[in-house]
Scaffold this motif. Structure first.
Motif, PDB file in Angstrom:
ATOM      1  N   SER A 133      -4.856  -7.484  -7.926  1.00 31.59           N
ATOM      2  CA  SER A 133      -4.079  -6.527  -7.140  1.00 31.59           C
ATOM      3  C   SER A 133      -2.587  -6.779  -7.245  1.00 31.59           C
ATOM      4  CB  SER A 133      -4.509  -6.595  -5.666  1.00 31.59           C
ATOM      5  OG  SER A 133      -5.818  -6.107  -5.502  1.00 31.59           O
ATOM      6  N   ASP A 135      -2.299  -2.267  -5.521  1.00 33.31           N
ATOM      7  CA  ASP A 135      -2.247  -3.591  -4.890  1.00 33.31           C
ATOM      8  C   ASP A 135      -3.115  -3.550  -3.629  1.00 33.31           C
ATOM      9  OD1 ASP A 135      -1.624  -6.066  -3.790  1.00 33.31           O
ATOM     10  OD2 ASP A 135       0.471  -5.593  -3.410  1.00 33.31           O
ATOM     11  N   GLN A 136      -2.521  -3.271  -2.481  1.00 35.11           N
ATOM     12  CA  GLN A 136      -3.266  -3.256  -1.223  1.00 35.11           C
ATOM     13  C   GLN A 136      -3.786  -1.865  -0.866  1.00 35.11           C
ATOM     14  OE1 GLN A 136      -1.041  -5.237   1.910  1.00 35.11           O
ATOM     15  NE2 GLN A 136      -0.273  -6.754   0.468  1.00 35.11           N
ATOM     16  N   GLY A 191      -5.626  -2.659 -11.623  1.00 37.30           N
ATOM     17  CA  GLY A 191      -5.625  -3.499 -10.428  1.00 37.30           C
ATOM     18  C   GLY A 191      -6.840  -3.298  -9.546  1.00 37.30           C
ATOM     19  N   GLY A 192      -6.688  -3.740  -8.290  1.00 38.51           N
ATOM     20  CA  GLY A 192      -7.727  -3.547  -7.290  1.00 38.51           C
ATOM     21  C   GLY A 192      -8.565  -4.758  -6.967  1.00 38.51           C
ATOM     22  N   ILE A 195      -8.270   1.642  -3.971  1.00 42.24           N
ATOM     23  CA  ILE A 195      -8.347   2.052  -5.368  1.00 42.24           C
ATOM     24  C   ILE A 195      -9.294   3.233  -5.565  1.00 42.24           C
ATOM     25  CG2 ILE A 195     -10.209   0.454  -6.059  1.00 42.24           C
ATOM     26  CD1 ILE A 195      -8.494   0.059  -8.671  1.00 42.24           C
ATOM     27  N   SER A 248       0.841  -1.199   0.000  1.00 41.12           N
ATOM     28  CA  SER A 248       0.000   0.000   0.000  1.00 41.12           C
ATOM     29  C   SER A 248       0.871   1.243   0.000  1.00 41.12           C
ATOM     30  CB  SER A 248      -0.917   0.032   1.233  1.00 41.12           C
ATOM     31  OG  SER A 248      -1.668   1.240   1.257  1.00 41.12           O
ATOM     32  N   ALA A 287      -8.598  -8.116  -5.315  1.00 40.23           N
ATOM     33  CA  ALA A 287      -7.724  -8.803  -4.366  1.00 40.23           C
ATOM     34  C   ALA A 287      -7.417 -10.225  -4.819  1.00 40.23           C
ATOM     35  CB  ALA A 287      -8.375  -8.827  -2.985  1.00 40.23           C
TER      36      ALA A 287
END
Length: 493
Positions: free
Chosen positions: A386, A330-331, A349-350, A334, A309, A352
């Motif tokens: 992610s 990633d973490q 991404g986004g 988003i 993150s 999980a």
């Protein structure tokens, strides 16, 4: 028409259809990366060991034989309606790592079970590959330090400078140099295979890491770097400044010459909570930002693969010129990322990875729709998990993510696939100023791409009876290969 003519006609139609499909996907992908609206949301999953799940290879078979990994990537590209994939996201060829005896990899089927992906071994704090009192040597000559100090420490087969050489040492250097050339040369045909057989875009080209991440990952180790940040921060900053032009050079040398797909930076340990906001701004960001600006000045976009993150630093990333990066979540949050960066950059991404390994089909569809509705409504979004997709993801869940995107991600206001304009974004005039953002090493120091400069070699040669320009060009081309070898070993393996 006889049977052979029928076959050739069928092959021609197949090739034409794949060419059309590739053109549509490339236009869709690059339109999104320009932060514009294509006909639908592109799909670009960074599938690594998952390709083995789909194609029937275990982790040892993927990592120890890159041809298996290439084949698995193509099987996935053909089996899913994805717009782009990485030519080989497994990437580390452990055959090459084994040829030199690299200490920092645990190799599937040798050091760890065959079903486990390769692992990075963090050095012990008191046995780091660079010592705390060696900063000055690194700063003075990064390339020389890598060859003379770092390489013998990370490779079991390499003899330290000053000790008698061995057959094993010589064989390791020859084998590994030839293996690296063989491996990288194989990527061209693999990219062509994705295009012609699958109609799929090769998603990225080129590699970059932040200078401070290099110190943490491959030189001092994370714990050693933390000590240094408190005890000798000025040395850490100077080392990052010394590394930066060399890392930028590798990024350019390995980038897409057509500037259609981005260079990727793998972001590791330079943000909160690994380091303080002060260290991020004064060391990590101050030495990374000029590299990104320098790449963008030459029309090279960078994909920020923000592992973990990085929400704390979104405002810093917003300092970069519009469209100069794609930001992968990633973490991080988003939706927060979209609020801060969505007007400037394409996001990806986004979804999980836990959903792709353990989630229900309804949960995956819900998450995809939520992201599309809230992040992708004006374009500038690429569907992806992610993080890198490994062998815990299942085929049926990856299909659900794909099908949900195809269902929910169509733009009623977008262009048709045939109308889309292909190609990466271009910098504005005020940003297109190569050579103004990233200072080169001082005069008298090795420059990026050099190991043994021509000026020194020229003194050794003495009289030249023919064309000196030919001699110089050939020497510099060969010298550049030796430079690329050690920096790629540092960055990629």
């Amino acid at each position: 028409m006889n049977a052979s003519n029928d076959f050739r006609a069928s092959e021609g139609l197949h090739a034409a259809s794949k060419a059309t499909l590739y053109a549509e996907r490339f236009a869709r992908y690059t339109t999104a990366m320009r932060n514009e609206m294509p006909d639908r949301v592109p799909i670009r999953p960074f599938v690594a060991e998952f390709t083995g799940v789909y194609a029937g290879y275990n982790c040892q078979e993927l990592t120890h034989n890159y041809e298996n990994a290439f084949d698995a990537a193509c099987q996935c590209a053909s089996g899913f309606e994805w717009d782009a994939v990485v030519a080989n996201m497994v990437y580390v060829w452990t055959g090459l790592a084994q040829s030199m005896g690299l200490k920092y990899y645990a190799i599937p089927g040798i050091d760890i079970p065959a079903e486990t992906g390769f692992q990075y071994r963090e050095p012990k704090q008191d046995d780091a590959f660079m010592k705390a009192d060696e900063y000055d040597a690194l700063i003075e000559d990064p390339t020389g330090f890598l060859y003379n100090v770092w390489l013998p420490r990370v490779a079991d087969s390499i003899v330290p400078i000053g000790q008698p050489s061995t057959t094993q040492n010589n064989l390791a250097l020859v084998k590994t140099g030839m293996a690296m050339m063989q491996y990288f040369t194989a990527f061209g045909p693999q990219v062509d295979r994705l295009r012609t057989e699958c109609g799929t875009v090769s998603a990225i080209s080129g590699i970059l890491k932040a200078p401070m991440d290099i110190l943490a990952d491959k030189l001092r180790g994370y714990l050693g770097l933390v000590d240094d940040l408190f005890e000798r921060p000025e040395k850490v900053l100077a080392a990052c400044e010394a590394l930066a032009p060399h890392l930028g050079h590798v990024a350019k040398a390995t980038a897409d010459p057509n500037k259609g797909v981005p260079v990727t930076i793998w972001m590791h340990r330079g943000g909160v909570p690994f380091v303080s906001p002060k260290i991020f701004k004064e060391i990590y960001w101050s030495t990374l930002k000029p590299i990104i600006q320098d790449l963008w000045s030459e029309g090279l976009q960078t994909l920020f693969y923000a592992e973990g993150s990085w929400d704390y630093h979104l405002e810093s990333f917003a300092e970069l010129p519009d469209r100069s990066i794609i930001y992968h979540v990633d973490q991080g949050d988003i939706f927060k990322t979209h609020d801060v960066l969505g007007d400037k950059f394409c996001l990806s991404g986004g979804v999980a990875n836990t959903l792709l390994s353990m989630g229900t089909h309804d949960e995956i569809r819900k998450r995809c729709k939520e992201i599309i509705d809230r992040v992708a409504q004006d374009g500038g979004y690429i569907m992806d998990a992610s993080a890198i997709v490994q062998n815990d993801a299942t085929v049926d869940r990856m299909r659900v993510m794909t099908e949900a995107t195809l269902e929910y991600g169509v733009y009623s206001r977008g262009h048709s696939a045939a109308e889309l304009k292909a190609g990466g974004p271009k910098p504005l005039a005020e940003d297109a100023k190569p050579g103004t953002f990233l200072p080169p090493p001082p005069v008298g120091h090795l420059q990026p791409g050099e190991c043994f400069p021509w000026d020194q070699k020229r003194l050794e040669i003495g009289t030249i009876q023919g064309d000196e320009a030919i001699c110089k060009q050939t020497w510099q081309e060969m010298d550049a290969l030796s430079n690329m070898f050690i920096w790629q070993l540092l960055l990629s393996f």
